[in-house]
Enzyme design. Structure first.
Site, mmCIF file in Angstrom:
data_model
loop_
_atom_site.group_PDB
_atom_site.id
_atom_site.type_symbol
_atom_site.label_atom_id
_atom_site.label_comp_id
_atom_site.label_asym_id
_atom_site.label_seq_id
_atom_site.Cartn_x
_atom_site.Cartn_y
_atom_site.Cartn_z
ATOM 1 C CB CYS A 1 1.994 -1.734 13.751
ATOM 2 S SG CYS A 1 2.352 -1.547 12.005
ATOM 3 C CB CYS B 1 0.591 6.118 11.558
ATOM 4 S SG CYS B 1 1.464 7.533 10.959
ATOM 5 C CB CYS C 1 6.766 -4.970 9.301
ATOM 6 S SG CYS C 1 8.106 -4.243 10.286
ATOM 7 C CB CYS D 1 4.991 -2.402 16.594
ATOM 8 S SG CYS D 1 6.711 -2.006 16.245
ATOM 9 C CB CYS E 1 2.756 7.519 3.262
ATOM 10 S SG CYS E 1 3.194 6.367 4.568
ATOM 11 C CD GLU F 1 -3.039 -1.051 2.192
ATOM 12 O OE1 GLU F 1 -4.166 -1.469 1.899
ATOM 13 O OE2 GLU F 1 -2.763 -0.595 3.313
#
Ligand code: SAH
Ligand code: SF4
Length: 367
Positions: A122, A358, A115, A119, A108, A95
């Site tokens: 997230c 975010c 990932c 976290c 962005c 994305e």
């Protein structure tokens, strides 16, 4: 087996020049080709009519242009945020987000599929890690946004300034890149730096060093390498907590790179480069948003060249936290300013209705 085709977006201008020499072509033609790629934003070889025939033949036979097809595009209800789900050539997807606010346009971009850092709050972390992006896949995201601005009527109008009723309307081109999409950019250091070199090229997209921000979860060796190489960019470090125990509960990567080592690396970075670091702090109600937390981060950053970016938690499916309310965020800011002389901002909430904020990027086919 035939050699894999070169993705033209993978190459810096210098690498492209060397490739022309290798093909025994006059390297002077790199200027026209580069212009097609990054000024005209050509989406195929057919859109590059004025190339010498020998160069065209080589490009057709041995290269491809890694344009990323849009699998899904969504726009926020205020129209100022667009999210693109882009297809990679191995069927993976990433994305990319276009944001228009304060009279400027920002892309962005993602650096990985998923990932590895995990976290807890997230959505990308919750997906796990699939693979690194190539430089060309990172560059292609910026080109995608630049092309959208050029081709879609009305999109190049900049968004409103915060608090103003009338939208700012100068035609905008892509000027800002934040490496804050999916993935941890310092886990994919070499590809990210090559992509940045391509994005910065003054005869191409020409993104200024002041306009590129890289956000890291705190990969200590990567921060030290950035400092050593004096990379011209803004660095943002995701802190979220001011003690090792609290941070490790939110950011598992803190077990590998503990807070004291991270802060030592940040100090080295600022001292070596003379640059201020942005420290990001996702504000979660009742977790890390008390007055005591504000004082703890103030103490932690004492004497450092720092600015704090507060990001009220954006909702994700896998995490039950609540965003800090705006009065509590203001109190946090006031303590930083008045007791520690520490500047801070509260990130504008943008694109939340399309999960483009975010930490919300997770390759959703439908939103
Ligand atoms: N991997 C990098 C960059 C991508 S995340 C990093 O972690 O810094 C960009 C920012 O969004 C980081 O500061 C991250 O901590 C923050 N973030 C992640 N999930 C979030 C959420 N649900 N709400 C608000 N901010 C979030
Ligand atoms: Fe990865 Fe950044 Fe999300 Fe953490 S916040 S899981 S490092 S993308």
């Amino acid at each position: 087996m035939p050699a894999p085709r070169l993705n033209l977006y993978d190459l810096t201008r210098e690498q492209l020049r060397v490739q022309l020499v290798r093909w025994e072509l006059n390297p002077v033609h790199v200027a026209r080709l580069w212009n097609y790629l990054y000024i005209e934003l050509a989406a195929s070889l057919d859109a590059m009519p004025e190339l010498p025939p020998k160069l065209r033949a080589r490009l057709a036979a041995e290269t491809h242009l890694g344009v990323l097809p849009t699998a899904l595009e969504t726009a926020s209800s205020d129209g100022f945020t667009h999210k693109y789900l882009l297809a990679l050539n191995d069927a993976e997807k990433i994305e990319t987000v276009l944001m228009r606010f304060t009279g400027r346009v920002t892309a962005c971009v993602s650096s990985q599929v998923g990932c590895a850092m995990g976290c807890v709050f997230c959505a990308t972390g919750q997906m796990g890690y699939t693979r690194h992006l190539t430089p060309g896949e990172i560059v292609a995201q910026a080109v995608h946004v630049a092309r959208a601005l050029k081709n879609v009527a009305g999109l190049a109008e900049a968004g409103p300034k915060p608090g103003s009723a009338t939208p700012a309307t100068p035609r905008a081109r892509l000027r800002n890149i934040v490496l804050m999409g999916m993935g941890e950019p310092l886990h994919n250091y070499d590809a990210v730096m090559t992509a940045i070199d391509i994005l910065r090229d003054e005869t191409g997209l020409a993104l200024g060093a002041e306009r590129i921000t890289l956000s890291t979860v705190g990969v200590v060796p990567g921060i030290l390498r950035l400092a050593k190489e004096m990379r011209p960019l803004h660095l943002a470090v995701s802190l979220h907590a001011a003690t090792q125990a609290e941070r490790a509960a939110l950011v598992p990567a803190a077990k590998k790179w503990p807070l004291d080592e991270l802060m030592a690396a940040c100090r080295t970075y600022s001292e070596t480069t003379g640059r201020r670091i942005f420290y990001e702090w996702t504000l979660i109600e009742g977790k890390n948003d008390s007055e005591a937390h504000a004082r703890a981060v103030g103490e932690l950053l004492r004497g450092l060249s720092a600015q704090v970016n507060l990001i009220p938690l954006n909702p994700t499916n896998g995490y039950a936290g609540t965003p800090t309310r705006s009065d509590a965020a203001k109190r946090f800011q006031k303590i930083l300013a008045e007791e520690f002389d520490l500047p801070s901002t509260v990130r504008q909430r943008r694109g939340i209705d399309i999960a483009a904020g975010c930490g919300q990027l997770a390759v959703a086919e439908a939103s």
